[in-house]
Design an enzyme around this catalytic site. Structure first.
Site, short mmCIF file in Angstrom:
data_model
loop_
_atom_site.label_atom_id
_atom_site.label_comp_id
_atom_site.label_asym_id
_atom_site.label_seq_id
_atom_site.Cartn_x
_atom_site.Cartn_y
_atom_site.Cartn_z
N SER A 50 0.76 14.70 21.27
CA SER A 50 -0.34 14.27 20.40
C SER A 50 -1.01 13.03 20.97
CB SER A 50 0.23 13.96 19.00
OG SER A 50 -0.73 13.26 18.22
N TYR A 100 6.97 9.59 13.21
CA TYR A 100 6.43 10.86 13.71
C TYR A 100 5.88 10.65 15.12
CZ TYR A 100 2.82 14.09 14.97
OH TYR A 100 2.02 14.94 15.69
N LYS A 106 7.08 11.98 19.15
CA LYS A 106 6.24 12.60 20.19
C LYS A 106 6.36 11.82 21.50
CE LYS A 106 4.38 16.01 17.90
NZ LYS A 106 4.81 17.40 18.22
#
Ligand code: WQD
Length: 375
Positions: free
Chosen positions: A139, A164, A168
């Site tokens: 991302s 989160y 990644k």
């Protein structure tokens, strides 16, 4: 153990798609089927619906042989062993993971356990079965507040502001380290910008549970009358109209980027110029396959503001979308959009669809399925 080389012929290739019942996963399965691949979806359905898989088969006209489904968590080693023993998996496209930014702040243990430990189990089982080809769903969040825009893949990564985003960024490092420790690994990290839209059929699309955190699914629910008005988080940013600017990319364009990544791994596309870590950087091997780590932004290179999106959605649904200016949301950045030259030159991939098309396809999905797959 050596890695499996990808065949030149997609019809001879079986791809494990973790999280394949989800928004990007289901759209990627459509493009995999269209390109002739075979796929096995592993999904625990914790944030998706099996109905999406049925509709992917309906859209593409394939049966369960071409597109199989196993309900399981990537944390379930026994289930993954069964999958790799049953199917001859050549490559993995790894979507499975929790992905709500706000939720990750209040549930860090669940996020690190599911996203990090789950990926470690997946890679360990895959390696044991001679499969070391993995395309990872990363991302643009790994860039944090970007040092420059448009953002190239060389833009420094910044510490993400939430667990989160940390998962990644950490998984990018872990997968890169797998290659450093064993040059048989073949890793592609795809850094998504803001993916929106839906397949043109209106049969599959984004189906958030509860009140949407992201802009477009929220706008869509206002457009269909489920929510009253859009809250615009801040209009005092240093941007043309003061609202946040993002690089919105059609989910079908994004899905096609994954097919391009598999073709790159198989040595079917690519300049051979040094572009990444290890031999992925250089010429493909004699048989055309590569080893190493390739990192690519998947975006459009165009920035659109919140008000641009609201106006485009109004054009798509045929009526104005009510909104109210609200205070800035904590953790938001003013502006980001991608430089996409590397994906164009190496993967032969360019996003095709503009914001109006994204909103028109999103509206068709939303208006045909006001309650998502729960209808
Ligand atoms: C976009 C713009 C908001 C909602 C996040 C994750 C990223 C990725 C995509 C998973 C911003 C504004 C939003 C609303 C608003 N997720 N906004 N009202 O924050 O760019 O990225 O989703 O991979 O990792 O960080 O997307 O859609 O939440 O926000 O004004 O109700 O819309 O301030 O400017 P974001 P978003």
């Amino acid at each position: 153990m050596a890695n499996r080389n990808l065949a030149k012929d997609a019809r001879e290739t079986c791809v494990l798609v973790t999280g394949g019942a989800g928004f990007i996963g289901s759209h990627t399965c459509v493009e995999l089927m269209n390109a002739g691949y075979n796929a096995v979806i592993v999904d625990d359905l914790s944030n998706s619906s099996e109905e999406s898989i049925r509709r992917v088969r309906e859209i593409t006209g394939v049966d369960e042989d071409r597109l199989s489904f196993v309900k399981a968590s990537i944390l379930d080693r026994e289930a993954l062993e069964q999958v790799f023993s049953t199917y001859s998996i050549d490559a993995i496209i790894h979507f499975a993971g929790f992905k709500a930014v706000g939720e990750s702040v209040v549930k860090p243990l669940e996020y690190y356990w599911n996203n990090i430990a789950g990926t470690l189990v997946l890679c360990d089982v895959a390696r044991a079965h001679g499969c070391k080809n993995i395309v990872f769903s990363s991302s643009a969040t790994v860039y944090g507040e970007p040092e420059f825009i448009p953002i190239t893949e060389d833009c420094p990564k910044h510490t993400p502001t939430n667990p989160y985003g940390q998962t990644k960024s950490m998984l990018e490092q872990i997968l890169s380290d797998l290659y450093v420790g064993d040059n048989e690994w073949n890793v592609v990290l795809l850094r998504y910008f803001n993916r929106i839209g839906a397949h043109e059929s209106g049969l599959i699309g984004e189906d958030p549970h509860g009140i949407p955190n992201n802009l477009v699914p929220y706008v869509a629910q206002v457009a269909v009358g489920k929510l009253a008005a859009v809250g615009v988080f801040g209009d005092d940013y240093p941007t043309p109209d003061g609202t946040g600017v993002r690089d919105y990319i059609h989910v079908v364009d994004l899905a096609r980027g994954h097919v391009a990544a598999l073709r790159w791994m198989a040595g079917l596309v690519g300049t051979g110029k040094p572009i990444g870590l290890g031999s992925m950087a250089g010429e493909p091997a004699e048989d055309g396959t590569r080893r190493g780590v390739g990192i690519f932004n998947l975006g459009t290179g165009c920035g659109s503001s919140v008000l641009d999106v609201i106006a485009a959605y109004g054009r798509a649904c045929g009526h104005d979308i009510p909104y109210q200016i609200k205070p800035r949301r904590a953790g938001d950045i003013a502006e980001n959009y991608a430089a996409c030259d590397k994906a164009r030159d190496e993967l032969g991939w360019v996003a095709e669809y503009d914001l109006d098309r994204m909103c028109a396809d999103s509206w068709r999905w939303q208006s045909n399925n006001p309650n998502g797959y729960r209808d």
